[in-house]
Design a protein around this motif. Structure first.
Motif: not given
Length: 154
Positions: A97-102, A123-140
């Motif tokens: 995980f990189t470039d994380t913002t909160v 890694q994807n299903g073929f073993g190749a490294m792939v990059r994706g962006e992710y987002t989450c919404e959380l509640t405390q």
């Protein structure tokens, strides 16, 4: 008989004449400050100084604690988000995980909302490294429990 070297009369100094020279005399005080005994400290101004210093130190301490708690909570939000995103990956053990913002928001009733975003390499299903962006919404919640309300990997 006295010798010509020894002073006589009112100019005769006692051996203890200089011992109290460190005490200020009332005549040495500025006008208006003679209502307290000579050499007595100004108690009211020192009292206010102590109160002011105590208040400032207390506010700085409270601010530092609040900043530390917010920082800790943001780290917890990142940890919970990345754990939820890892569950969606083919090879979660390869995730980086990189470039994380909160960002954080409050409901006013003790509930805090967090939006976490960043990039993940895995890694994807073929073993190749792939990059994706992710987002989450959380509640405390006020009791400290964390709820991941949404996750997305693009």
């Amino acid at each position: 008989m006295t010798s010509p070297d020894q002073p006589t009369g009112p100019y005769l100094k006692s051996p203890h004449a200089g011992s109290n020279s460190h005490r200020p005399r009332a005549s040495d005080q500025p006008p208006g400050l003679t209502d307290r005994p000579p050499g007595a400290p100004a108690r009211t101004s020192r009292c206010w100084q102590r109160i002011l210093v105590t208040a400032v130190v207390g506010l700085i301490g409270a601010g530092a604690v609040a900043c530390a708690l917010v920082h800790r909570d943001k780290n917890e939000a990142i940890r919970h988000c990345q754990a939820a995103i890892s569950k969606k990956l083919r090879a979660p053990s390869t995730a980086e995980f990189t470039d994380t913002t909160v960002s954080r928001g409050d409901s006013g009733f003790g509930t805090h909302y967090y939006d976490v975003a960043g990039t993940v390499d895995a890694q994807n299903g073929f073993g190749a490294m792939v990059r994706g962006e992710y987002t989450c919404e959380l509640t405390q919640r006020p009791d400290g429990q964390w709820l991941v309300t949404s996750t997305r990997v693009l």
